[in-house]
Design a protein around this motif. Structure first.
Motif, PDB file in Angstrom:
ATOM      1  N   UNK A   9       0.817  -1.209   0.000  1.00  0.00           N
ATOM      2  CA  UNK A   9       0.000   0.000   0.000  1.00  0.00           C
ATOM      3  C   UNK A   9       0.851   1.258   0.000  1.00  0.00           C
ATOM      4  N   UNK A  10       1.944   1.225   0.737  1.00  0.00           N
ATOM      5  CA  UNK A  10       2.841   2.385   0.768  1.00  0.00           C
ATOM      6  C   UNK A  10       3.400   2.669  -0.620  1.00  0.00           C
ATOM      7  N   UNK A  11       3.689   1.623  -1.379  1.00  0.00           N
ATOM      8  CA  UNK A  11       4.158   1.823  -2.746  1.00  0.00           C
ATOM      9  C   UNK A  11       3.036   2.350  -3.638  1.00  0.00           C
ATOM     10  N   UNK A  22       0.845  15.334   3.612  1.00  0.00           N
ATOM     11  CA  UNK A  22       0.163  14.046   3.758  1.00  0.00           C
ATOM     12  C   UNK A  22       1.046  13.052   4.500  1.00  0.00           C
ATOM     13  N   UNK A  23       2.147  12.630   3.894  1.00  0.00           N
ATOM     14  CA  UNK A  23       3.093  11.699   4.534  1.00  0.00           C
ATOM     15  C   UNK A  23       2.377  10.395   4.906  1.00  0.00           C
ATOM     16  N   UNK A  24       3.042   9.515   5.595  1.00  0.00           N
ATOM     17  CA  UNK A  24       2.456   8.242   5.998  1.00  0.00           C
ATOM     18  C   UNK A  24       1.259   8.445   6.922  1.00  0.00           C
ATOM     19  N   UNK A  25       1.369   9.412   7.810  1.00  0.00           N
ATOM     20  CA  UNK A  25       0.304   9.662   8.779  1.00  0.00           C
ATOM     21  C   UNK A  25      -1.004  10.040   8.079  1.00  0.00           C
ATOM     22  N   UNK A  31      -6.785   5.520   5.180  1.00  0.00           N
ATOM     23  CA  UNK A  31      -6.971   4.074   5.261  1.00  0.00           C
ATOM     24  C   UNK A  31      -7.952   3.686   6.366  1.00  0.00           C
ATOM     25  N   UNK A  32      -7.954   4.438   7.457  1.00  0.00           N
ATOM     26  CA  UNK A  32      -8.809   4.130   8.605  1.00  0.00           C
ATOM     27  C   UNK A  32     -10.115   4.909   8.623  1.00  0.00           C
ATOM     28  N   UNK A  53     -10.168   5.384  -5.032  1.00  0.00           N
ATOM     29  CA  UNK A  53      -8.849   5.287  -5.662  1.00  0.00           C
ATOM     30  C   UNK A  53      -7.760   5.880  -4.792  1.00  0.00           C
ATOM     31  N   UNK A  54      -8.112   6.861  -3.958  1.00  0.00           N
ATOM     32  CA  UNK A  54      -7.119   7.554  -3.132  1.00  0.00           C
ATOM     33  C   UNK A  54      -6.755   6.789  -1.870  1.00  0.00           C
ATOM     34  N   UNK A  55      -7.462   5.701  -1.577  1.00  0.00           N
ATOM     35  CA  UNK A  55      -7.075   4.867  -0.449  1.00  0.00           C
ATOM     36  C   UNK A  55      -7.926   4.981   0.788  1.00  0.00           C
TER      37      UNK A  55
END
Length: 256
Positions: A9-11, A22-25, A31-32, A53-55
């Motif tokens: 997912x990170x990729x 945005x970053x991982x956070x 995602x949540x 599409x954006x997750x």
């Protein structure tokens, strides 16, 4: 339970993650997140496509209509093969093909009752569970009811509308901004439908995609959300305009 991004997912969302805001956070906030979209027409299909599409991890789609041939020019999530099929079921099938990791709940119910007592408990629970609600309906009774429920349940609301060559957007965050009822006291408008007045299909897709963007920015706690502001778009003059709500609006609902 809070989910963390997998390596895969990170990729997949790398182009988001490399953005400092945005970053991982921020991507994990998407995602949540649980987003409820009420109305799976032109606005709703555009918004749902972008969010999926954006997750965004969880989507709830609410609509009681079936796909008609006249929907196809602007409701671009649907195809000719979907005519006669439930909008929410057709949308779920297409969205799952876009992102199988998105958990999609569908509710084939109307959302136009004049009072909260006539809504099913499931519809109320859908708004209560949501982190953000998108109002993609096309009538004032539904808009007023959605705003009332979002205010009572402390749920952020992103409202969109489009007709002819014009679109508008409004963000209401309980406790932080005025509600949609404040706007309605200032801007009463005829309750026209696209059937009566017409709609230029790119406009409804622009507004629906913008709703998705605003919802994601609310979820990721951006610091420049346009609160207390009516945003309008004119496709003939190609202008966006922001209208600040004046102070002293007498709103019986939020008393802001």
């Amino acid at each position: 339970m809070f989910k963390s991004l997998t390596n895969q997912q990170a990729m997949r969302y790398n182009r988001h993650i490399v953005l400092p805001k945005i970053d991982l956070e921020g991507q994990e906030a998407l995602l949540n997140a649980n987003i409820c979209i009420i109305g799976i027409g032109g606005l709703g299909t555009a918004a749902a496509t972008s969010l999926c599409a954006s997750g965004v991890g969880y989507l709830t789609l609410i609509d009681h209509d079936t796909v008609e041939a006249t929907n196809l020019p602007r409701q671009t999530l649907f195809s000719e093969q979907d005519v006669g099929i439930s909008k929410v079921e057709a949308a779920k099938a297409r969205l799952t093909a876009i992102n199988s990791n998105c958990d999609i709940t569908v509710m084939e119910e109307p959302f136009s009752a004049p009072g909260t007592t006539q809504l099913s408990p499931a519809l109320k629970q859908a708004i209560e569970r949501a982190d953000v609600v998108l109002d993609c309906t096309d009538n004032t009774d539904s808009r007023d009811l959605i705003n009332l429920l979002c205010f009572k349940l402390n749920t952020p609301l992103v409202s969109g509308a489009a007709i002819r060559f014009e679109g508008q957007l409004f963000v209401a965050i309980p406790g932080e901004s005025r509600c949609y009822a404040c706007l309605r006291t200032l801007f009463e408008s005829p309750d026209l439908s696209c059937v009566e007045a017409g709609i230029f299909s790119p406009v409804v897709n622009i507004v629906g995609t913008y709703q998705a963007m605003l919802a994601m920015q609310v979820l990721m706690d951006f610091d420049n959300i346009p609160k207390n502001t009516l945003m309008t778009f004119d496709a003939l003059s190609h202008e966006w305009r922001n209208w600040k709500l004046p102070k002293g609006v007498d709103c019986e609902l939020c008393a802001y």
